[in-house]
Design an enzyme around this catalytic site. Structure first.
Site, PDB file in Angstrom:
ATOM      1  N   ASP A 198     -30.099   8.182  -1.058  1.00 39.29           N
ATOM      2  CA  ASP A 198     -28.650   8.291  -0.884  1.00 39.29           C
ATOM      3  C   ASP A 198     -27.979   7.227  -1.754  1.00 39.29           C
ATOM      4  O   ASP A 198     -28.402   6.070  -1.773  1.00 39.29           O
ATOM      5  CB  ASP A 198     -28.345   8.064   0.601  1.00 39.29           C
ATOM      6  N   HIS A 371     -22.888   5.359   5.283  1.00 40.76           N
ATOM      7  CA  HIS A 371     -23.714   5.229   4.077  1.00 40.76           C
ATOM      8  C   HIS A 371     -23.741   3.774   3.633  1.00 40.76           C
ATOM      9  O   HIS A 371     -22.698   3.119   3.521  1.00 40.76           O
ATOM     10  CB  HIS A 371     -23.158   6.096   2.947  1.00 40.76           C
TER      11      HIS A 371
END
Length: 558
Positions: A198, A371
């Site tokens: 990610d 995130h």
């Protein structure tokens, strides 16, 4: 190249979505003649995709090799990772694997689309291992903005691939479930061929704040609120909803949930033990008026300004059960997904017009990302220490920045894989890189109940009509003589207002009459005649108005 069977000492990685973009995450991993798919998400349409409801990955490659697909494994229950399953399983009904909450949310989506009965769903725990053909799947728990999120170590004869899923390193998670660093370290010590990481927040320095920091901000808001508190967040953000419920209980408020997806997801989370709601706390929407405003919290969908979502309807005074009044406190406990900014700020402005006090993350820390920031991405790289690294889940600038950071940390640029949707990446102990492309990949547009029937040509036509409007030209022509016997009639929509443009309409009719009068007698091909009319009227209108409406000639053979 797409049909060439790779050796079992080589892995193929085929991103079908979620790379060079945010959303519709889907990656195929192939070893020999077997494939496992990681995630099956959707994204929401951009401003240029007029009338489109959802966007899902093109799975033509998987359908072409359907006998090879061993299953789909899910990292977590967000829409951009599970939202396309209802559409994909209609065409490719393979087993689906996920954690308890992920499969719970998946069941809700599949039931809504009436495909649950035929789905083959399997639940695994974060400490389980399971086999899919030649692949051994080993999940590891990660921290994210939803419970039960995992990454995967995919072990194969060619080596181990680690896919992080969406992650951050939260040391004080709301549910107490820490990132399983110990397991990831053990996997790394055994050797990792390639890391798929990610990279959404790679541009943000440092570490993302803990979800626990939101609790402090919300407590300040709840303590000061004089009337109702209305909080909008993603329907899958169980942690944020739990915090709002805890604050409501602390300050003597009842809680009502608004929005079908919010109600469905939270009921599922509560049944499975992921959401704690004390007895007597929750009320129905139609019970809100039974309590004083300072005794009510509403948790709703609509944080992205979606036109039909509950908060958006409240903002324009179009909600059946809630009317925003001065003194209400509205919390946007989510950040705008790229592309949704205009819709979000439009909703915020409407709420202010109605007298609400609106609080969002640039005013108070009512949202933290799920995130990790740049330092967390570096930490992941150092922990896994892969031979090759490939950034995913990010727009192109994010992929580029991640490659720079990996280079700064000592990875040669030839070992950092930059790919696009549809690329075929081959990875082995000796070399890694893009070796070809699948024949068809990209996006499939969902409009109503249609899957893929909205093409780029249709979108172009919609944009054309939206910008310049359209004209319909109706002419009745004698089949025997070719002379006009009815009309011409001109109908305008979105081009000019007919009642105020009589002179222009008469000029258009003159152009039509002159064009048909001078057509060769032997020309009875109506398609050609329609195109001639379209060209003639189009040239006239552009010269007259500098605009190019869509022109639809209709010739009646009388």
């Amino acid at each position: 190249m797409a049909n060439k069977t790779p050796k079992t000492d080589t892995l193929q990685i085929i991103p079908l979505g979620g790379i060079g973009e945010i959303g519709k995450n889907m990656t195929a991993i192939r070893c020999g003649d077997q494939i496992v798919v990681i995630d099956c998400g959707l994204s929401f349409p951009g401003a240029e995709q007029l009338g489109v409801d959802l966007v899902i990955p093109d799975i033509s490659y998987l359908l072409e090799h359907k006998e090879m697909v061993q299953g789909i494994i899910l990292t977590h229950g967000h829409e951009d990772h599970i939202g396309a399953l209802a559409f994909v399983l209609k065409q490719l009904n393979v087993p689906v694997y996920g954690t308890r909450l992920t499969i719970g949310f998946t069941k809700g989506k599949l039931a809504e689309h009436r495909v649950l009965d035929k789905a083959k769903l399997h639940v695994f725990g974060a400490n389980d291992k399971f086999r899919l053909g030649v692949f051994e799947i080993e999940p590891f728990r990660v921290a994210h903005s939803i419970p039960d999120a995992v990454g995967f170590a995919v072990h194969s004869p060619a080596g181990t691939l680690v896919h992080t899923g969406d992650f951050k390193f939260d040391q004080t998670p709301v549910d107490g479930q820490l990132f399983d660093i110990a397991k990831l370290t053990r996997i790394a010590q055994e050797g990792v061929l390639v890391l798929l990481s990610d990279c959404t927040n790679v541009e943000r320095p440092g570490f993302v704040p803990s979800e626990a920091t939101v609790a402090g901000a919300l407590e300040n808001i709840f303590r000061a609120a004089q009337r109702r508190v209305i909080m909008a967040c993603f329907a899958s953000n169980v942690h944020r909803v739990q915090t709002a419920i805890d604050m409501s209980v602390k300050y003597g408020r009842k809680v009502a949930l608004m929005g079908r997806s919010m109600e469905r997801n939270m009921e599922m989370a509560q049944q499975m033990g992921y959401l704690r709601v004390p007895e007597g706390t929750r009320i129905r929407a139609d019970e809100i008026e039974d309590y004083f405003p300072q005794q009510v919290t509403v948790i709703t969908t609509g944080s992205q300004g979606e036109p039909m979502a509950a908060l958006s309807r409240m903002a324009v005074d179009d909600h059946r059960k809630i009317k925003i009044v001065p003194g209400d406190t509205v919390i946007l406990a989510a950040s705008a997904v790229p592309g949704n900014e205009d819709a979000v700020w439009r909703t915020v402005n409407h709420l202010f017009r109605r007298g609400a006090e609106v609080i969002y993350d640039s005013i108070a820390p009512v949202h933290v990302s799920g995130h990790g920031y740049a330092e967390e991405l570096k930490l992941m790289l150092n922990l896994v220490d892969p031979q090759y690294v490939m950034p995913v889940h990010g727009e192109y600038r994010m992929l580029h920045r991640y490659a720079q950071i990996a280079g700064e940390m000592g990875w040669p640029q030839e070992d950092v894989i930059r790919a696009e949707i549809g690329d075929i990446i081959e990875v082995s102990e000796e070399v890694a890189g893009v070796v070809g492309r699948v024949e068809k990949s990209g996006a499939v547009l969902i409009d109503g109940t249609g899957i893929g029937d909205v093409s780029e040509i249709v979108l172009r036509d919609r944009l054309h009509i939206g910008q310049d409007g359209f004209l319909v030209l109706v002419v009745g022509v004698s089949a025997e003589t070719g002379e006009i016997v009815s009309g011409p009639e001109v109908i305008s929509r979105g081009f000019v207002y007919m009642d105020q443009s009589e002179a222009l309409v008469e000029e258009i009719k003159t152009v039509i009459i002159e064009k048909i009068k001078h057509l060769p007698e032997e020309d009875n091909d109506w398609m050609v005649v329609q195109q001639d009319l379209r060209d003639a009227v189009g040239k006239f209108l552009y010269k007259k108005t500098q605009r190019r409406p869509m022109i639809l000639p209709i010739l009646l053979d009388l």
